[in-house]
Enzyme design. Sequence first.
Site, PDB file in Angstrom:
ATOM      1  N   THR A  27      34.743  -8.542 -34.631  1.00 34.67           N
ATOM      2  CA  THR A  27      35.158  -8.598 -36.039  1.00 34.67           C
ATOM      3  C   THR A  27      33.890  -8.609 -36.890  1.00 34.67           C
ATOM      4  O   THR A  27      32.792  -8.834 -36.379  1.00 34.67           O
ATOM      5  CB  THR A  27      35.978  -9.870 -36.338  1.00 34.67           C
ATOM      6  N   ALA A  56      32.717 -13.378 -33.576  1.00 35.61           N
ATOM      7  CA  ALA A  56      33.023 -13.939 -34.899  1.00 35.61           C
ATOM      8  C   ALA A  56      31.686 -14.081 -35.629  1.00 35.61           C
ATOM      9  O   ALA A  56      30.755 -14.711 -35.114  1.00 35.61           O
ATOM     10  CB  ALA A  56      33.696 -15.298 -34.742  1.00 35.61           C
ATOM     11  N   ILE A  83      29.025 -15.525 -31.002  1.00 35.96           N
ATOM     12  CA  ILE A  83      28.591 -15.663 -32.399  1.00 35.96           C
ATOM     13  C   ILE A  83      27.820 -14.425 -32.838  1.00 35.96           C
ATOM     14  O   ILE A  83      26.763 -14.099 -32.286  1.00 35.96           O
ATOM     15  CB  ILE A  83      27.717 -16.928 -32.587  1.00 35.96           C
ATOM     16  N   LYS A  84      28.370 -13.753 -33.847  1.00 31.67           N
ATOM     17  CA  LYS A  84      27.732 -12.541 -34.368  1.00 31.67           C
ATOM     18  C   LYS A  84      26.741 -12.951 -35.456  1.00 31.67           C
ATOM     19  O   LYS A  84      27.088 -13.703 -36.381  1.00 31.67           O
ATOM     20  CB  LYS A  84      28.800 -11.615 -34.942  1.00 31.67           C
ATOM     21  N   LEU A  85      25.516 -12.451 -35.319  1.00 27.62           N
ATOM     22  CA  LEU A  85      24.431 -12.852 -36.219  1.00 27.62           C
ATOM     23  C   LEU A  85      23.778 -11.624 -36.826  1.00 27.62           C
ATOM     24  O   LEU A  85      23.610 -10.608 -36.138  1.00 27.62           O
ATOM     25  CB  LEU A  85      23.366 -13.620 -35.422  1.00 27.62           C
TER      26      LEU A  85
END
Length: 219
Positions: A27, A56, A83-85
Amino acid sequence: MILFVDTANFDEISEAASWGFVKGVTTNPSLIAKENLTQKEIITKITKLIDGPISAEVTVNGYDNMLKQAKELFSIDPKHIVIKLPMTIDGLRTCKKLHELKIPTNVTLCFSESQALIAMENNATYLSPFLGRLDDIGQNSIELIEKIMCIKKQYNYDTKIICASIRNANHIVKCALTGADIATVPFKVLKGMVNHSLTDIGLKQFDEAIEKTAKLAKK
Ligand code: G3P
């Protein structure tokens, strides 16, 4: 090649999860904004729809804020949340720290080999180079994937490459030929992968033959 679906839409995720060849979800803030629910509500529901990695994205700036939000998002479902960074210094610092905490990461908005190198060096679990947006400005996105795969192999980095911003099946096939690990694909493009005009013609011919044989059985 592993395929993820690039969407936050529940119907699309449920259907894609039923096909068997879709193994995860990515996402981003734009996809989340289409769904009229909070990010936490959406991510929580997605964890019930598919048994695989779910990216996310952090929505705050600064290392401390990113780390705090990353921990909150991860706690929704530690078995599935990634965890998307963003590709920023704070994003990369957070990436390194989350690696130490054994929290998986996906560094996104990657458009160059040098960006890829520093994300892999900071132990990103996943790295998302964007193809479509590079093509849009007249650059060769497949060449970028080839070079990233070359750097990854050269230094034996563990980072898995997620080809993102995919616009068509040709993108996916060309990425697969480079040995890239994963492609995250819009629902419509994924569904379209099954289609071929000769398949349709063949199905029609077989249907006609089945009907003919069925008539004989009735005699
Ligand atoms: O999720 C990241 C990426 O896949 C976005 O794609 O189509 O907005 O360039 P796009």
